[in-house]
Design an enzyme around this catalytic site. Structure first.
Site, PDB file in Angstrom:
ATOM      1  N   LYS A 220       4.226 -16.202 -12.305  1.00 45.22           N
ATOM      2  CA  LYS A 220       2.764 -16.219 -12.155  1.00 45.22           C
ATOM      3  C   LYS A 220       2.115 -16.343 -13.527  1.00 45.22           C
ATOM      4  O   LYS A 220       1.108 -17.030 -13.695  1.00 45.22           O
ATOM      5  CB  LYS A 220       2.273 -14.936 -11.475  1.00 45.22           C
TER       6      LYS A 220
ATOM      7  N   ASN B 197      -5.551  -2.449 -14.427  1.00 45.53           N
ATOM      8  CA  ASN B 197      -5.131  -3.539 -13.539  1.00 45.53           C
ATOM      9  C   ASN B 197      -5.881  -3.556 -12.231  1.00 45.53           C
ATOM     10  O   ASN B 197      -6.005  -4.603 -11.593  1.00 45.53           O
ATOM     11  CB  ASN B 197      -3.625  -3.425 -13.266  1.00 45.53           C
TER      12      ASN B 197
ATOM     13  N   ARG C  89      -4.723  -0.166  12.353  1.00 48.76           N
ATOM     14  CA  ARG C  89      -4.328   1.222  12.006  1.00 48.76           C
ATOM     15  C   ARG C  89      -5.497   2.037  11.482  1.00 48.76           C
ATOM     16  O   ARG C  89      -5.634   3.215  11.755  1.00 48.76           O
ATOM     17  CB  ARG C  89      -3.303   1.220  10.858  1.00 48.76           C
TER      18      ARG C  89
ATOM     19  N   HIS D  50      -2.189  -1.753 -17.049  1.00 52.44           N
ATOM     20  CA  HIS D  50      -1.053  -2.577 -17.477  1.00 52.44           C
ATOM     21  C   HIS D  50      -1.157  -2.797 -18.987  1.00 52.44           C
ATOM     22  O   HIS D  50      -2.260  -2.971 -19.526  1.00 52.44           O
ATOM     23  CB  HIS D  50      -1.109  -3.963 -16.827  1.00 52.44           C
TER      24      HIS D  50
ATOM     25  N   SER E 192       0.155   1.240  -9.740  1.00 48.81           N
ATOM     26  CA  SER E 192      -0.971   0.962  -8.845  1.00 48.81           C
ATOM     27  C   SER E 192      -1.016  -0.521  -8.461  1.00 48.81           C
ATOM     28  O   SER E 192      -1.585  -0.872  -7.430  1.00 48.81           O
ATOM     29  CB  SER E 192      -2.298   1.395  -9.468  1.00 48.81           C
TER      30      SER E 192
ATOM     31  N   CYS F 129      -2.989  -9.752 -11.831  1.00 48.57           N
ATOM     32  CA  CYS F 129      -3.458  -8.777 -12.841  1.00 48.57           C
ATOM     33  C   CYS F 129      -2.913  -9.026 -14.243  1.00 48.57           C
ATOM     34  O   CYS F 129      -3.649  -8.925 -15.226  1.00 48.57           O
ATOM     35  CB  CYS F 129      -3.104  -7.371 -12.371  1.00 48.57           C
TER      36      CYS F 129
HETATM   37  P1  A2P Z   1      -4.551  -0.537   6.310  1.00 46.28           P
HETATM   38  O1  A2P Z   1      -5.018   0.692   5.572  1.00 46.28           O
HETATM   39  O2  A2P Z   1      -5.159  -0.638   7.653  1.00 46.28           O
HETATM   40  O3  A2P Z   1      -3.071  -0.711   6.283  1.00 46.28           O
HETATM   41  P2  A2P Z   1      -2.653  -1.372  -0.673  1.00 46.28           P
HETATM   42  O4  A2P Z   1      -2.289  -2.635  -1.389  1.00 46.28           O
HETATM   43  O5  A2P Z   1      -3.326  -0.362  -1.529  1.00 46.28           O
HETATM   44  O6  A2P Z   1      -1.490  -0.803   0.073  1.00 46.28           O
HETATM   45  O7  A2P Z   1      -3.745  -1.805   0.443  1.00 46.28           O
HETATM   46  C1  A2P Z   1      -3.544  -2.859   1.356  1.00 46.28           C
HETATM   47  C2  A2P Z   1      -4.808  -3.105   2.162  1.00 46.28           C
HETATM   48  O8  A2P Z   1      -4.602  -4.217   3.036  1.00 46.28           O
HETATM   49  C3  A2P Z   1      -5.195  -1.937   3.045  1.00 46.28           C
HETATM   50  O9  A2P Z   1      -6.596  -1.855   3.156  1.00 46.28           O
HETATM   51  C4  A2P Z   1      -4.576  -2.354   4.374  1.00 46.28           C
HETATM   52  O10 A2P Z   1      -5.209  -1.778   5.503  1.00 46.28           O
HETATM   53  C5  A2P Z   1      -4.876  -3.822   4.370  1.00 46.28           C
HETATM   54  N1  A2P Z   1      -4.012  -4.532   5.314  1.00 46.28           N
HETATM   55  C6  A2P Z   1      -2.655  -4.589   5.317  1.00 46.28           C
HETATM   56  N2  A2P Z   1      -2.221  -5.322   6.365  1.00 46.28           N
HETATM   57  C7  A2P Z   1      -3.319  -5.740   7.034  1.00 46.28           C
HETATM   58  C8  A2P Z   1      -3.543  -6.534   8.216  1.00 46.28           C
HETATM   59  N3  A2P Z   1      -2.539  -7.067   8.892  1.00 46.28           N
HETATM   60  N4  A2P Z   1      -4.828  -6.751   8.594  1.00 46.28           N
HETATM   61  C9  A2P Z   1      -5.861  -6.228   7.907  1.00 46.28           C
HETATM   62  N5  A2P Z   1      -5.709  -5.467   6.804  1.00 46.28           N
HETATM   63  C10 A2P Z   1      -4.465  -5.233   6.363  1.00 46.28           C
END
Ligand code: A2P
Length: 340
Positions: free
Chosen positions: A217, A320, A43, A246, A163, A133
């Site tokens: 946890k 956190n 994405r 937190h 967050s 965290c």
């Molecule tokens: P992406 O922006 O492409 O969805 P947060 O916890 O702040 O929501 O961020 C989650 C992070 O993990 C983002 O950078 C997200 O990227 C990444 N991510 C989620 N699913 C995948 C995946 N299947 N492969 C690689 N990165 C992922």
């Protein structure tokens, strides 16, 4: 650290709340990088993130070849870690994983840099786990007390900011707040019920024993990090409508009595900890006034437990996203770099 050696570092989840802060902290602490690779899902591939004032292009984790990467910081959720961390490790990468995928495996060290740094050297799977965290911020405070006074039992209630649930959770708090102030209906998506102007005593999945996984946890990770399975932990984890930071109301029972004065003196010398404990308005840490955007774990409201001869109360607050996640991950990378 060998000044000559530089490291190729990958950040997995680089577009997320923690990943973005990992990149910022790597630059801030002048981690010796030869190259930084930003990885996320398909994405986000082709988009840009910032590192040290420059833009770097985000690459798709699924098609990325980890050969040549020295250290990878993973913060993209447990599923991504389970699938990709072993592949990176097999390619010779030291993985520092912020998810709960490997934290409870005996052959994966769980490390808080100020507390048990030596454990990071024993990593047969080339994976080091970053604690959750809420456990993370507790450890720099409780470890020195445990060493000198022996902690028998910990009662802790957490007040956890949104967050911790990532970018979508922060967006939901902002959106619901605006909607409610404008007398509009809300439609909870990320949280099970309204989070704006509310509290939710439910983080992560419910377990068979009635606790949530977030609460368990605290039990599992405290014992593993302090290396003492006899410590009793009684947690309640609550999500609060705070963006960053937190807080934890902590009550401990020690084998040997510790007075508030002794605790203040011990904690004033503890690495990564800052005591803020004055009996006046504002003489205590809060997420907004102290923690947000800063590195220390703050402790205040240190007082004797009126109901127990060897009880002590503490109020522990930290960012956190920083100490609770990204900062400790970078500190672990520094430990690995120092071995080279
Ligand atoms: P992406 O922006 O492409 O969805 P947060 O916890 O702040 O929501 O961020 C989650 C992070 O993990 C983002 O950078 C997200 O990227 C990444 N991510 C989620 N699913 C995948 C995946 N299947 N492969 C690689 N990165 C992922």
């Amino acid at each position: 650290m060998n000044e000559q050696r530089r490291f190729k570092v990958a950040v997995v989840g680089a577009t997320g709340a923690v990943g973005e802060t990992m990149l910022a902290i790597l630059a801030e602490r002048k981690f010796p990088v030869s190259e930084v690779v930003a990885l996320a899902s398909a994405r986000s591939a082709g988009g840009e993130v910032e590192f040290d004032g420059k833009k770097i292009v985000v690459q798709d984790l699924a098609t990325f070849d980890p050969t040549g990467v020295d250290i990878a910081l993973f913060s993209a959720g447990g599923g991504v870690s389970k699938e990709y961390a072993p592949k990176f490790a097999a390619a010779g990468v030291v993985v520092i994983d912020n998810s709960s995928a490997f934290r409870y495996d005996d052959d994966v060290p769980l490390v808080v840099s100020e507390v048990n740094p030596d454990a990071a050297r024993q990593r047969p799977r080339s994976i080091i786990a970053n604690p959750n965290c809420s456990t993370m911020q507790l450890m720099p405070v409780l470890a020195p007390i445990h060493r000198e006074y022996g902690i028998e039992r910990i009662n802790v209630a957490t007040y956890q900011s949104v967050s911790g649930g990532g970018r979508t959770a922060m967006e939901e708090l902002g959106k619901q707040t605006a909607q409610l102030l404008n007398f509009q209906d809300i439609d909870p998506q990320k949280f099970p019920v309204q989070i704006a102007f509310n509290l939710i005593p439910h983080i992560d999945d419910f377990q068979d024993n009635g606790y949530t996984k977030e609460e368990m946890k605290l039990v599992w990770e405290t014992r593993k990090i302090l290396g003492d399975d006899s410590i009793q932990v009684n947690p309640t984890a609550v999500r609060v409508p705070v963006f960053f930071g937190h807080s934890e109301a902590v009550n401990i029972e020690t084998k040997k009595k510790i007075t508030p004065e002794q605790a203040r003196a011990l904690l004033a010398a503890a690495p990564g900890v800052q005591v803020v404990d004055e009996h006046k308005p504002g003489g205590y840490p809060t997420p907004v006034t102290h923690a947000s955007g800063t590195d220390p774990v703050y402790v205040g409201r240190i007082r004797e437990d009126l109901s127990h001869p060897r009880g002590l109360n503490l109020w522990v607050v930290a960012d956190n996203i920083r100490k609770g996640a990204a900062l400790n991950a970078v500190q672990l990378a520094e430990l690995v770099a120092a071995e080279a």
